[in-house]
Design a protein around this motif. Sequence first.
Motif, short mmCIF file in Angstrom:
data_model
loop_
_atom_site.label_atom_id
_atom_site.label_comp_id
_atom_site.label_asym_id
_atom_site.label_seq_id
_atom_site.Cartn_x
_atom_site.Cartn_y
_atom_site.Cartn_z
N ARG A 114 40.28 38.62 18.09
CA ARG A 114 40.51 38.24 19.48
C ARG A 114 41.17 39.39 20.22
NH1 ARG A 114 39.56 32.97 20.42
NH2 ARG A 114 40.64 33.06 22.43
N LEU A 115 40.61 39.70 21.37
CA LEU A 115 41.18 40.75 22.18
C LEU A 115 42.44 40.25 22.88
CD1 LEU A 115 37.94 42.08 23.94
CD2 LEU A 115 39.14 43.09 21.99
N ARG A 116 43.36 41.17 23.11
CA ARG A 116 44.53 40.86 23.94
C ARG A 116 44.35 41.57 25.26
NH1 ARG A 116 48.90 38.56 22.02
NH2 ARG A 116 50.27 39.74 23.42
N VAL A 117 44.17 40.79 26.30
CA VAL A 117 43.86 41.31 27.63
C VAL A 117 45.06 41.07 28.54
CG1 VAL A 117 42.31 41.19 29.61
CG2 VAL A 117 41.42 40.78 27.30
N LEU A 118 45.52 42.13 29.20
CA LEU A 118 46.56 41.98 30.21
C LEU A 118 45.87 42.00 31.57
CD1 LEU A 118 49.54 41.79 30.99
CD2 LEU A 118 49.60 44.29 31.09
N LEU A 119 45.94 40.88 32.29
CA LEU A 119 45.30 40.72 33.60
C LEU A 119 46.36 40.87 34.67
CD1 LEU A 119 42.93 40.03 35.44
CD2 LEU A 119 43.37 37.60 34.97
N VAL A 120 46.26 41.94 35.45
CA VAL A 120 47.21 42.20 36.52
C VAL A 120 46.54 41.74 37.82
CG1 VAL A 120 48.76 43.90 37.56
CG2 VAL A 120 47.98 44.20 35.19
N GLU A 121 46.78 40.50 38.18
CA GLU A 121 46.05 39.83 39.27
C GLU A 121 46.97 38.86 40.00
OE1 GLU A 121 44.05 38.80 41.93
OE2 GLU A 121 42.52 39.68 40.62
N HIS A 122 47.10 39.02 41.32
CA HIS A 122 48.00 38.14 42.07
C HIS A 122 47.35 36.84 42.51
CE1 HIS A 122 45.76 39.98 45.35
NE2 HIS A 122 46.25 39.07 46.17
N ASP A 123 46.02 36.80 42.56
CA ASP A 123 45.32 35.60 43.01
C ASP A 123 45.06 34.68 41.83
OD1 ASP A 123 42.71 34.02 43.56
OD2 ASP A 123 43.33 34.73 45.55
N ALA A 124 45.63 33.46 41.88
CA ALA A 124 45.52 32.54 40.75
C ALA A 124 44.08 32.11 40.48
CB ALA A 124 46.41 31.32 41.00
N ALA A 125 43.30 31.89 41.54
CA ALA A 125 41.92 31.45 41.35
C ALA A 125 41.09 32.53 40.70
CB ALA A 125 41.32 31.04 42.71
N ASP A 126 41.24 33.77 41.20
CA ASP A 126 40.51 34.87 40.57
C ASP A 126 40.93 35.05 39.11
OD1 ASP A 126 39.09 35.42 42.84
OD2 ASP A 126 40.36 37.08 43.49
N ALA A 127 42.24 34.88 38.85
CA ALA A 127 42.74 35.03 37.49
C ALA A 127 42.10 34.00 36.57
CB ALA A 127 44.25 34.90 37.46
N ALA A 128 42.00 32.76 37.02
CA ALA A 128 41.39 31.72 36.20
C ALA A 128 39.93 32.01 35.92
CB ALA A 128 41.55 30.36 36.89
N THR A 129 39.22 32.51 36.92
CA THR A 129 37.80 32.85 36.74
C THR A 129 37.63 33.95 35.70
OG1 THR A 129 37.27 32.22 39.01
CG2 THR A 129 35.72 33.68 37.89
N ILE A 130 38.43 34.99 35.85
CA ILE A 130 38.30 36.14 34.93
C ILE A 130 38.70 35.74 33.51
CG2 ILE A 130 39.19 38.44 34.40
CD1 ILE A 130 39.53 38.77 37.49
N ALA A 131 39.77 34.93 33.40
CA ALA A 131 40.19 34.50 32.07
C ALA A 131 39.10 33.70 31.39
CB ALA A 131 41.46 33.69 32.16
#
Length: 392
Positions: free
Chosen positions: A23-40
């Motif tokens: 499993r990759l460990r991804v650090l998502l630096v994103e202020h928009d919660a909706a975009d963060a959920a989509t990318i995750a």
Amino acid sequence: MITSSTDRAAPAAPPTTHDAPRRLRVLLVEHDAADAATIAGYFGDCAECRSTGDVERVSRMAQACERLARLRFDVVLFDLSLPDGRGLAGVATLVAAAPDVPVVVMAEAADDALAVAAVKAGAQDYLTKRQDDGRVVRHAVRHAIERQRLRREREGLLVREREARAAAERATRVRDEVLGMVSHDLRSPLTAIAVSGNALLDGSGDPSVLASAIVRSSEWALRIIRDLLDVTAIEAGGLTIHREPMTAQAITEMLWSMFAPSAAGAGVTLVVERTESALWVDADVDRVVQAVGNLVGNAIKFTPRGGRVSLAVSRGDNAVRFRVEDTGCGIAPENMPRLFDRFWQAHETGRGGAGLGLVIAQGIAEGHGGRIEVESRPGVGSTFTFVLPEQP
């Protein structure tokens, strides 16, 4: 799975087999919660790819740097529109915080010039939010990680290549130095042999005197060659030590017989102080004689006519100590650290010899588990002590 920076950090994934993707460990630096959920969501379990992973989201640059300092991530996804991210300057900040972790930037719209600038700033790739789908994002992440791995390998190869080149250059310098020293030091005995040999052939000298000169010069040349071989063995860790019991008194007597003639010829008084009781050593006698002999020979060489060289042996602190003291010129404090450098004597003092005597003496001492101690006062003299640990 997506977590925030306030959640407890998940432990590192255990070792996996070839049958299960890591499993990759991804650090998502994103202020928009909706975009963060989509990318995750792009990194959930995916049967057709190996880019499954855990996504940790932070919304500020300071949080991203703090997490990178504490945890190991495989990749950073960075939103260029982050309020405190400072755009492309944020890429450089993230790269500086974790140079081995690839950064993939995300922007609101496609922009070729911005993509090029992002890569120049240190990013591995450029993505467009809400346009690039999960397959594209996962592909970019996989390739960013692979490119970063290849970059590290390339940098490692470059470092090793530079180290190898530097080592080769050092070896070349040492080789040239050795050849220069050997040619210089062998010239005198070889010249003496040639002159004496020619005199023998044309009958212009006393044959016994000329033969003795040839023998002495041959022994001189052989000593130079032996010293070079000994230094090579010492530096390679291959100096052999053959221990045998012997009294220290017998060793000092051998040294006296070896150096009394040269001391007398130099106008230097050589004194061997007698011990009150027999001191036994368990050591390679030939090597000890060679090492202490180098110290005595140096002392005679650097003591002016009318001076004095003394050799004493004593026991103390579970060791036998051969102490060589002279009334010579002494050693300047700034030169003390260089005493055991190869060839230093020949370069710095202008005296004869290849400057290997102290190197060999130190190697022999260390081969016995001992050491050489040095005390010196310029204009007063020097004391070299060969310390030989007692064997249990």
